[in-house]
Design an enzyme around this catalytic site. Structure first.
Site, PDB file in Angstrom:
ATOM      1  N   CYS A  85     139.383  49.863   6.285  1.00 56.45           N
ATOM      2  CA  CYS A  85     138.781  51.185   6.076  1.00 56.45           C
ATOM      3  C   CYS A  85     137.254  51.164   6.228  1.00 56.45           C
ATOM      4  O   CYS A  85     136.594  50.198   5.842  1.00 56.45           O
ATOM      5  CB  CYS A  85     139.135  51.721   4.687  1.00 56.45           C
ATOM      6  SG  CYS A  85     140.891  52.048   4.476  1.00 56.45           S
TER       7      CYS A  85
ATOM      8  N   HIS B 159     131.386  49.428   6.021  1.00 52.11           N
ATOM      9  CA  HIS B 159     132.756  48.990   5.749  1.00 52.11           C
ATOM     10  C   HIS B 159     133.064  49.291   4.286  1.00 52.11           C
ATOM     11  O   HIS B 159     132.213  49.113   3.406  1.00 52.11           O
ATOM     12  CB  HIS B 159     132.932  47.501   6.033  1.00 52.11           C
ATOM     13  CG  HIS B 159     134.369  47.099   6.132  1.00 52.11           C
ATOM     14  ND1 HIS B 159     135.159  46.838   5.023  1.00 52.11           N
ATOM     15  CD2 HIS B 159     135.179  46.966   7.214  1.00 52.11           C
ATOM     16  CE1 HIS B 159     136.378  46.537   5.430  1.00 52.11           C
ATOM     17  NE2 HIS B 159     136.424  46.605   6.743  1.00 52.11           N
ATOM     18  N   HIS B 160     134.276  49.769   4.033  1.00 53.23           N
ATOM     19  CA  HIS B 160     134.621  50.222   2.680  1.00 53.23           C
ATOM     20  C   HIS B 160     134.632  49.067   1.671  1.00 53.23           C
ATOM     21  O   HIS B 160     134.582  49.290   0.462  1.00 53.23           O
ATOM     22  CB  HIS B 160     135.992  50.913   2.682  1.00 53.23           C
ATOM     23  CG  HIS B 160     136.085  52.046   1.715  1.00 53.23           C
ATOM     24  ND1 HIS B 160     135.516  51.996   0.452  1.00 53.23           N
ATOM     25  CD2 HIS B 160     136.673  53.265   1.785  1.00 53.23           C
ATOM     26  CE1 HIS B 160     135.766  53.127  -0.192  1.00 53.23           C
ATOM     27  NE2 HIS B 160     136.452  53.912   0.602  1.00 53.23           N
ATOM     28  N   SER B 161     134.680  47.829   2.150  1.00 54.94           N
ATOM     29  CA  SER B 161     134.661  46.690   1.231  1.00 54.94           C
ATOM     30  C   SER B 161     133.315  46.543   0.529  1.00 54.94           C
ATOM     31  O   SER B 161     133.207  45.871  -0.496  1.00 54.94           O
ATOM     32  CB  SER B 161     134.987  45.392   1.977  1.00 54.94           C
ATOM     33  OG  SER B 161     134.037  45.157   3.007  1.00 54.94           O
TER      34      SER B 161
ATOM     35  N   GLY C 137     131.782  48.801  -1.104  1.00 50.56           N
ATOM     36  CA  GLY C 137     131.800  49.534  -2.372  1.00 50.56           C
ATOM     37  C   GLY C 137     132.656  50.778  -2.251  1.00 50.56           C
ATOM     38  O   GLY C 137     133.062  51.175  -1.151  1.00 50.56           O
TER      39      GLY C 137
END
Length: 541
Positions: free
Chosen positions: A75, A193-195, A197
């Site tokens: 995501c 990139h959703h990683s 936060g």
């Protein structure tokens, strides 16, 4: 310009008579004239040499961050920012050096490592070259105006959904477009990139990099959320105690019911196949379309005040009305295609009487990190809460055309009030964390993918600043964030800013080929509900 410092270097000294500094492996020259220029090296700028402990240099990815890197759940967050003046790239780059890259996640790259024969993913601090993250496309866009410029922007942003970020450097980039659209002089596009936060934390960090237009030293101000207090005076203590006990009982019952529904959704319970539901059993990357539209926040607040609701209640109710209106038109189009042109039937409600259409509402379970805390983290190197701590609520929309448009508000409010009295979001987070430890990231990502695939859409709503803010000296006209990479053909995101609300859609164009029609139907539903509220006042129950 990139400055690389060898690992053993701990300081840089500039002697008074020095006129040249050479840095390997790439040679560059910095000429300094005595008493004409001063070089200041701050200890917390990633491009300088900073001595850190191993714990500060490397940190493991959180469980949620690892899931966001799974092949079936990769995501990203994209935020489109419209500004009122021509963007000056050099000014923006300098601003990023003094703010965003001082945050640990934005100055760390993701590295796969083996520790005790176990493959792990870790954040490793690195020297950030801001120019490598800022893209200024060389396009002949100066002569494009209004509608053509809007289409160009939509196409440009949609193309970004097919291009993964380079994992050899921190997972973010900023695109600066010299493009005049119908609602902005120039446009910036942030991609994370959703990683890195959760959505709320990332938006708070972006806002912490900005300042009020009226005062360049002040951070943005968010509206105060007033929470009603419950009276505990002696005359009402018994009633108050009874209500607390009853609420606790309902909390347990609601949580059990929601847990059973969640299990059923993971196993077999699917939404109705509607014109807005995609099929994501095959996990191939898809080009997504991102569009947005801005409406009056004052209209939403008028409904909120009159109906004694929250802004989120109103947005959910209008969304339900807008989806019903849009689906009614889509089902009508389908009926015409199959050749049923009878006037009596074409004017009727062609939608199925019972439609199961559910949305995944993302809930941030971590206490909200303040903008001031994040600003202090970037300026002073202090610490604050960060990471992905996300739970899900499965919200069922009641789809159908209503004679009374205010019924959509009442239905949505009853459902969300019940959901508030449930631990569904906490439970989904705990179960997800347990599954990662017990079965690994791949199994957890597959389960989450299946749960979301059995629902129809995603929904989120964020509160924005109440005053005009600037992006490194560029006054902002709108903020339009959204997410892609999860198995939904439709994601709706709402972002308030000053007296406006921006509605952002991320859609699969193969499923929803006319997203602007959905935006128009949403706005039409808002107008219809506003008119009904003004006519009836607060008489509706």
């Amino acid at each position: 310009m990139e400055t690389k410092v060898e690992p053993n270097a701990v300081e840089i000294k500039v002697e008074p008579n020095a006129v040249e500094i050479k840095v390997e492996p790439k040679t560059m020259e910095i000429k300094v004239e005595q008493e004409a220029m001063e070089i200041k090296i701050h200890r917390d700028i990633p491009e300088a040499t900073v001595v850190k402990t191993k714990e500060e240099e490397e940190q493991p990815l959180s469980p949620a961050a690892r899931v966001f890197h799974a092949p079936k759940f990769n995501c990203y967050v994209i935020t489109v920012i419209g500004v009122k003046k021509k963007i000056e790239p050099d000014v923006v780059i300098e601003g990023l050096k003094q703010s965003l890259i001082r945050h640990p996640r934005f100055s760390s790259k993701m590295v796969n490592k083996k520790i005790k024969n176990i493959q792990t993913q870790r954040w490793v601090r690195t020297n950030v070259v801001v120019n490598d993250h800022v893209i200024v496309p060389d396009t002949q866009t100066q002569n494009i105006e209004n509608a053509n410029a809007d289409k160009f922007l939509e196409s440009y942003v949609s193309d970004l959904t097919l291009v993964p970020l380079d994992t050899s450097k921190p997972l973010w980039e900023l695109h600066l477009l010299d493009l005049k659209t119908s609602d902005a002089e120039n446009v910036a596009v942030l991609k994370f990139h959703h990683s890195l936060g959760d959505g709320m934390s990332l938006m708070a960090l972006v806002l912490a990099c900005m300042r009020k237009t009226s005062n360049a030293d002040e951070l943005p101000t968010l509206p105060y959320q007033n929470r009603s207090s419950r009276s505990s005076r002696s005359g009402f203590r018994f009633l108050w105690l009874f209500m607390v006990l009853w609420s606790s009982v309902m909390l347990v019952l609601n949580t059990i019911c929601d847990a059973l529904r969640f299990i059923a959704t993971a196993m077999f319970l699917k939404d109705t196949k509607t014109p807005i539901k995609g099929d994501y059993r095959l996990s191939k990357p898809k080009r997504m379309s991102l569009v947005h539209h801005t409406v009056s926040l004052d209209d939403i607040k008028l409904i909120k005040t009159t109906m004694k609701m929250t802004v989120n209640d109103v947005v959910l109710g209008v969304t339900q009305a807008g989806l019903s209106l849009y689906l009614g038109k889509r089902y009508g189009e389908k009926k015409k295609i199959v050749g049923d042109d009878q006037e009596s039937k074409s004017n009727s409600n062609d939608m199925p009487k019972r439609i199961r259409l559910r949305s995944a509402l993302l809930i941030n379970l971590r206490p909200t990190t303040g903008i001031q805390d994040l600003a202090d983290m970037m300026n002073k190197g202090s610490k604050c809460r960060w990471g992905n701590m996300i739970g899900y609520i499965v919200f069922p929309f009641s789809i159908g055309l209503r004679k009374d448009p205010l019924e959509h508000l009442g239905t949505a409010k009853r459902i969300i009030d019940r959901k508030k009295n449930s631990l569904e979001a906490v439970l989904t987070f705990i179960v997800g964390k347990f599954m990662i430890k017990a079965f690994g990231v791949k199994v957890t990502a597959n389960l989450l993918n299946k749960v979301l695939s059995n629902t129809t859409m995603s929904f989120s709503n964020l509160i924005g600043p109440i005053e005009e803010i600037s992006f490194f000296g560029h006054p902002i006209t709108y903020l339009a964030p959204s997410v892609y990479g999860h198995p939904h053909a439709l994601t709706m995101h709402f972002q308030s800013y000053m007296n406006k609300m921006t509605v952002s859609l991320t859609v699969d164009p193969k499923v929803i080929s006319n997203p602007h029609q959905l935006l128009d139907d949403w706005e039409e539903s808002l107008r219809t509900i506003k008119t009904a509220v003004q006519e009836r006042g607060s008489t509706y129950q």
